[in-house]
Design a protein around this motif. Structure first.
Motif, mmCIF file in Angstrom:
data_model
loop_
_atom_site.group_PDB
_atom_site.id
_atom_site.type_symbol
_atom_site.label_atom_id
_atom_site.label_comp_id
_atom_site.label_asym_id
_atom_site.label_seq_id
_atom_site.Cartn_x
_atom_site.Cartn_y
_atom_site.Cartn_z
ATOM 1 N N MET A 1 25.787 -24.376 -7.110
ATOM 2 C CA MET A 1 25.858 -24.884 -8.316
ATOM 3 C C MET A 1 26.817 -26.016 -8.898
ATOM 4 O O MET A 1 26.829 -26.745 -10.083
ATOM 5 C CB MET A 1 26.739 -23.981 -9.284
ATOM 6 N N SER A 2 27.206 -26.597 -7.797
ATOM 7 C CA SER A 2 28.044 -28.013 -8.054
ATOM 8 C C SER A 2 27.357 -29.189 -8.418
ATOM 9 O O SER A 2 27.891 -29.919 -9.049
ATOM 10 C CB SER A 2 28.772 -28.392 -6.395
ATOM 11 N N ASN A 3 25.901 -29.223 -8.074
ATOM 12 C CA ASN A 3 25.322 -30.300 -8.705
ATOM 13 C C ASN A 3 24.812 -29.982 -10.021
ATOM 14 O O ASN A 3 24.061 -30.810 -10.530
ATOM 15 C CB ASN A 3 24.101 -30.648 -7.442
ATOM 16 N N PHE A 4 24.821 -28.924 -10.611
ATOM 17 C CA PHE A 4 24.461 -28.493 -11.891
ATOM 18 C C PHE A 4 25.090 -29.481 -12.966
ATOM 19 O O PHE A 4 26.437 -29.372 -12.910
ATOM 20 C CB PHE A 4 24.137 -26.989 -11.978
ATOM 21 N N THR A 5 24.643 -29.513 -14.046
ATOM 22 C CA THR A 5 25.174 -30.105 -15.419
ATOM 23 C C THR A 5 25.981 -28.876 -15.996
ATOM 24 O O THR A 5 25.978 -27.554 -15.692
ATOM 25 C CB THR A 5 24.308 -30.890 -16.398
ATOM 26 N N TYR A 6 27.056 -29.292 -16.596
ATOM 27 C CA TYR A 6 27.657 -28.315 -17.543
ATOM 28 C C TYR A 6 26.755 -27.389 -18.537
ATOM 29 O O TYR A 6 26.920 -26.113 -18.301
ATOM 30 C CB TYR A 6 28.725 -28.889 -18.771
ATOM 31 N N HIS A 7 25.541 -28.040 -18.931
ATOM 32 C CA HIS A 7 24.869 -27.217 -19.797
ATOM 33 C C HIS A 7 23.853 -26.176 -19.003
ATOM 34 O O HIS A 7 23.631 -25.023 -19.438
ATOM 35 C CB HIS A 7 23.873 -28.101 -20.486
ATOM 36 N N GLU A 8 23.737 -26.694 -17.867
ATOM 37 C CA GLU A 8 22.799 -25.822 -16.791
ATOM 38 C C GLU A 8 23.723 -24.691 -16.466
ATOM 39 O O GLU A 8 23.255 -23.565 -15.976
ATOM 40 C CB GLU A 8 22.248 -26.812 -15.749
ATOM 41 N N LYS A 9 25.014 -25.209 -16.089
ATOM 42 C CA LYS A 9 25.927 -23.846 -15.616
ATOM 43 C C LYS A 9 25.853 -22.947 -16.684
ATOM 44 O O LYS A 9 26.099 -21.693 -16.365
ATOM 45 C CB LYS A 9 27.195 -24.579 -14.972
ATOM 46 N N ARG A 10 25.941 -23.448 -17.898
ATOM 47 C CA ARG A 10 26.274 -22.404 -18.836
ATOM 48 C C ARG A 10 24.905 -21.570 -19.263
ATOM 49 O O ARG A 10 25.062 -20.412 -19.467
ATOM 50 C CB ARG A 10 26.766 -23.286 -20.198
ATOM 51 N N GLU A 11 23.756 -22.298 -19.058
ATOM 52 C CA GLU A 11 22.551 -21.417 -19.108
ATOM 53 C C GLU A 11 22.633 -20.264 -18.363
ATOM 54 O O GLU A 11 22.293 -19.193 -18.618
ATOM 55 C CB GLU A 11 21.571 -22.384 -19.290
ATOM 56 N N TYR A 12 22.927 -20.845 -17.079
ATOM 57 C CA TYR A 12 22.762 -19.652 -15.854
ATOM 58 C C TYR A 12 23.939 -18.865 -16.005
ATOM 59 O O TYR A 12 23.380 -17.445 -15.643
ATOM 60 C CB TYR A 12 23.161 -20.632 -14.465
ATOM 61 N N SER A 13 25.013 -19.059 -16.527
ATOM 62 C CA SER A 13 25.988 -17.992 -16.652
ATOM 63 C C SER A 13 25.651 -16.697 -17.608
ATOM 64 O O SER A 13 25.624 -15.611 -17.667
ATOM 65 C CB SER A 13 27.221 -18.453 -17.098
ATOM 66 N N LEU A 14 25.110 -17.584 -19.006
ATOM 67 C CA LEU A 14 24.542 -16.483 -20.109
ATOM 68 C C LEU A 14 23.242 -15.713 -19.522
ATOM 69 O O LEU A 14 23.088 -14.657 -19.866
ATOM 70 C CB LEU A 14 24.004 -17.500 -20.907
ATOM 71 N N SER A 15 22.502 -16.353 -18.744
ATOM 72 C CA SER A 15 21.319 -15.673 -18.040
ATOM 73 C C SER A 15 21.931 -14.333 -17.241
ATOM 74 O O SER A 15 21.185 -13.304 -17.387
ATOM 75 C CB SER A 15 20.510 -16.455 -17.452
ATOM 76 N N GLN A 16 23.037 -14.621 -16.494
ATOM 77 C CA GLN A 16 23.363 -13.659 -15.650
ATOM 78 C C GLN A 16 24.154 -12.516 -16.318
ATOM 79 O O GLN A 16 23.919 -11.275 -16.245
ATOM 80 C CB GLN A 16 24.506 -14.360 -14.794
ATOM 81 N N GLN A 17 24.683 -12.971 -17.444
ATOM 82 C CA GLN A 17 25.411 -11.581 -18.438
ATOM 83 C C GLN A 17 24.114 -10.913 -18.887
ATOM 84 O O GLN A 17 24.491 -9.888 -18.920
ATOM 85 C CB GLN A 17 26.151 -12.580 -19.444
ATOM 86 N N TYR A 18 23.203 -11.690 -19.480
ATOM 87 C CA TYR A 18 22.027 -11.036 -19.961
ATOM 88 C C TYR A 18 21.442 -10.140 -18.779
ATOM 89 O O TYR A 18 21.189 -8.955 -19.414
ATOM 90 C CB TYR A 18 21.150 -11.822 -20.589
ATOM 91 N N GLU A 19 21.363 -10.495 -17.645
ATOM 92 C CA GLU A 19 20.714 -9.528 -16.865
ATOM 93 C C GLU A 19 21.805 -8.410 -16.445
ATOM 94 O O GLU A 19 21.273 -7.147 -16.275
ATOM 95 C CB GLU A 19 20.362 -10.219 -15.431
ATOM 96 N N THR A 20 22.888 -8.653 -16.461
ATOM 97 C CA THR A 20 23.746 -7.497 -16.119
ATOM 98 C C THR A 20 23.929 -6.670 -17.343
ATOM 99 O O THR A 20 23.833 -5.224 -17.087
ATOM 100 C CB THR A 20 25.382 -8.197 -16.077
#
Length: 335
Positions: A1-20
């Motif tokens: 995730m270190s190479n991801f932008t802030y927005h990509e990291k945020r979208e990923y985090s929201l997607s993970q929360q959604y899946e949970t």
């Protein structure tokens, strides 16, 4: 995730929360959610609304005690009646504002309508359920004199309601904080857009920034005062906060990391207290004040709509046009 932008990291985090959250829902709701389109945050919020409703039924309705949220069936949903919905709404009113309750009502309405039209449930208990009316509020507008006083205090370092220790700390972050306030108050950008900015999103030569939101990437022009404030911060204080690797425009003063959204809200709220502004200072009130003052200066409501990127001109009118006191229309001589 270190190479991801802030927005990509945020979208990923929201997607993970959604899946949970989705894993705690029954199959028929998961199937319904798969048919919905929208941003990760919208889907996460919908899923959370359904989980909260099921948890309420578990706790308050004897028919559903002992049933795990993922084990709710269509037969269980067929037993839900309008009174259950009304009692749920009443329970929400103890902890949520009306706009939040209306979002939850909306989530339930689209789910139950879908199940009813498919013939999965015999009745739609949301029929006849209306949205909560907006509660009348005292005037909470941020006035031009409030903004002038706020900016004067930030730039001078003189705060009537701050302790000497607080003032010494504020001096260290003055350039960064001035840039944040100047940017929001002169563009009306959202808090999320503000903290999501990278240094590469700022073009001081062309007097513009680019923000990322649900519409994609958008360019926004900035005035010369905002340009000079940003330039002072980027060439000065930001270098002392940065480790040379951070891409974020606005950095925490404690570590070379992007300023968080919570930190931004706290920062803005504290400045309101230190300055002695009577209303609770928030990014939303600053955005609304900008739109209101821009409309009063130009009289161009469509221009305000475009500048603040409202989807509908009615929203611009509602948020940025001051309502005058009611006139006695029966006392007007037209002829």
């Amino acid at each position: 995730m270190s190479n991801f932008t802030y927005h990509e990291k945020r979208e990923y985090s929201l997607s993970q929360q959604y899946e949970t959250i989705r894993k705690e829902l029954p199959d028929f709701i998961r199937s319904f959610l798969r048919q919905l389109s929208g941003r990760p945050q919208t889907l996460r919020d919908r899923a959370f609304d359904y989980l909260s409703f099921l948890q309420y039924l578990q706790a308050s309705n004897p028919l559903f005690k002992g049933i795990e949220t993922a084990d709710f069936s269509l037969d269980n949903f067929s037993e839900i009646v309008s009174d259950d919905i009304q009692q749920y709404i009443q329970s929400l009113a103890e902890n949520f504002a009306n706009h939040s309750i209306n979002r939850k009502i909306s989530s339930l309405k689209i789910l139950f309508r879908y199940l009813y039209l498919r013939g999965d449930i015999p009745d739609n208990p949301l029929e006849g359920i209306t949205r909560m009316e907006a509660r009348p509020q005292e005037s909470s507008a941020l006035e031009a004199e409030d903004i002038s006083r706020l900016l004067d205090c930030i730039l001078s370092g003189r705060f009537p309601n701050a302790t000497e220790r607080q003032k010494r700390f504020l001096i260290k972050t003055r350039d960064r904080d001035a840039a944040i306030f100047m940017l929001i108050l002169n563009t009306g950008i959202h808090a999320e857009e503000c903290i999501g900015l990278d240094v590469s999103d700022v073009d001081l030569q062309k007097h513009c920034i680019q923000v990322r939101n649900k519409y994609g990437v958008q360019k926004i022009s900035i005035n010369s005062l905002t340009v000079s404030t940003l330039q002072s911060y980027i060439n000065g204080t930001r270098k002392t906060f940065s480790d040379g690797k951070a891409s974020a425009l606005f950095l925490s003063s404690r570590s070379p990391k992007r300023l968080s959204q919570d930190a931004l809200y706290n920062l803005i709220h504290k400045y309101g207290e230190y300055t002695g502004i009577s209303v609770d200072l928030t990014p939303y009130r600053m955005r609304k004040a900008y739109g209101t003052l821009l409309y009063e200066e130009t009289g161009d409501l469509q221009g305000v709509q475009e500048r603040l990127r409202y989807a509908r001109i009615e929203t611009a009118s509602k948020n940025c046009v001051r309502k005058e006191a009611e006139m006695d229309l029966g006392d007007i001589n037209l002829y």
